[in-house]
Structures are given as structure tokens and as C-alpha cells.
Write a protein that holds these residues in place. Structure first.
Motif, short mmCIF file in Angstrom:
data_model
loop_
_atom_site.label_atom_id
_atom_site.label_comp_id
_atom_site.label_asym_id
_atom_site.label_seq_id
_atom_site.Cartn_x
_atom_site.Cartn_y
_atom_site.Cartn_z
N PRO A 1 32.39 38.09 44.85
CA PRO A 1 31.59 39.26 44.47
C PRO A 1 30.59 39.61 45.57
O PRO A 1 30.31 38.79 46.45
CB PRO A 1 30.86 38.78 43.21
N PRO A 2 30.05 40.82 45.53
CA PRO A 2 29.08 41.20 46.56
C PRO A 2 27.79 40.39 46.47
O PRO A 2 27.18 40.31 45.40
CB PRO A 2 28.81 42.69 46.26
N LEU A 3 27.42 39.79 47.58
CA LEU A 3 26.20 38.96 47.64
C LEU A 3 25.45 39.30 48.93
O LEU A 3 25.93 38.97 50.02
CB LEU A 3 26.56 37.47 47.63
N SER A 4 24.32 39.93 48.80
CA SER A 4 23.55 40.32 50.00
C SER A 4 23.12 39.11 50.80
O SER A 4 22.68 38.11 50.24
CB SER A 4 22.30 41.11 49.59
N GLU B 1 28.72 42.64 50.61
CA GLU B 1 27.40 43.04 50.11
C GLU B 1 27.21 44.55 50.29
O GLU B 1 28.03 45.20 50.98
CB GLU B 1 26.34 42.31 50.92
N VAL B 2 26.14 45.08 49.75
CA VAL B 2 25.89 46.52 49.83
C VAL B 2 25.99 47.01 51.28
O VAL B 2 25.51 46.37 52.20
CB VAL B 2 24.52 46.91 49.23
N GLN C 1 31.43 47.32 49.89
CA GLN C 1 30.73 47.86 48.73
C GLN C 1 29.85 49.01 49.20
O GLN C 1 28.71 48.82 49.64
CB GLN C 1 29.87 46.81 48.03
#
Ligand code: FMN
Length: 115
Positions: free
Chosen positions: A25-28, A59-60, A102
């Protein structure tokens, strides 16, 4: 009984086949430099790919220059970002891992909007 019998089976998503069902999953990380991909980011994501993740969702990644979220976020709003992204994608593809950006606009939670 096997708990997740399909975990290591490929899955078709549209035209793309992902080698297994392990998705990150997206993780900054805040490892970008003024929006640009850094060697630290490439190492971070390629280590995940090496560890058998099938699909990485980054991530974003900000899509325009005015509103930023966190200073170390990646960006992708003009062509100057392409070479860094190409290095990142190539590093991950070595392990047959897919990567999905993302795309993100912080809108009201932008640091600039809060200033
Ligand atoms: C340090 C950290 C950074 C995160 N960065 C993002 C991000 O960039 N984009 C996003 O959509 N979610 C982000 N998340 C949320 C995670 O994707 C989410 O926690 C993860 O999918 C697990 O889901 P859960 O917290 O509901 O169990 C972040 C979470 C953490 C802890």
C-alpha cells in the motif's frame, strides 16, 4: 489447510498481469528531493520488489506545482520528472514487480493552503 491458497498465483488487472497477490500500500517516505526521485527512494522500492512484492503502489505523488503536501513527496507534473521515474520503474521491473503511482492533490490539507 492453506490459509491464502492464491497468494502466490498471478492476477490479471486489466491488461496487466501481476505475478502474485502481494501488494504494497502507499506509504510516504519523504525521501524525494524537491519532488524528484532519489537514490534512496530507488533503493527503498527496489528492496520491496526484491522481497517479492507483486505490485507496489507508491506513496503520494503530487500532480501540480502549487499545492504541496509534505516537502519530501514525489511529483510528476512535468517531463523533468521522467528520468527519475524511469530509473525507479526499471529498478523495480528487474524483479518482475509492477509499480503504480498514487496520483495525489492535497487540496485543503496542503501545507500551502494551511499557511
Ligand atoms: C507512515 C505512513 C505513511 C502513509 N502514507 C500514505 C500515502 O502516501 N498514501 C496513502 O494513501 N496512504 C498512506 N498511508 C496509509 C497506509 O497506506 C495504510 O496505513 C495502509 O494501507 C494500511 O491500512 P490500515 O492502516 O487501514 O491498516 C500511510 C500510512 C503510514 C503509517
Amino acid at each position: 489447510m492453506q490459509l491464502f491458497p492464491n497468494l502466490f498465483s498471478p492476477i490479471q488487472i486489466g491488461k496487466t498481469t501481476v505475478k502474485n497477490r502481494i501488494f504494497m500500500p502507499p506509504l510516504s517516505t519523504n525521501l524525494a528531493e524537491k519532488g524528484y526521485v532519489t537514490d534512496a527512494l530507488i533503493e527503498h522500492y527496489s528492496n520491496r520488489a526484491k522481497g517479492s512484492v507483486g505490485l507496489i503502489i507508491t506513496e503520494v505523488t503530487t500532480v501540480e506545482p502549487v499545492y504541496t503536501y509534505l516537502p519530501g513527496d514525489m511529483s510528476i507534473y512535468d517531463d523533468s520528472y521522467i528520468p527519475g521515474w524511469k530509473k525507479l520503474v526499471d529498478a523495480v521491473h528487474q524483479y518482475d514487480t509492477k509499480i503504480l503511482s498514487q496520483l495525489f492533490h492535497p487540496a485543503g490539507i496542503s501545507m500551502d493552503a494551511c499557511a
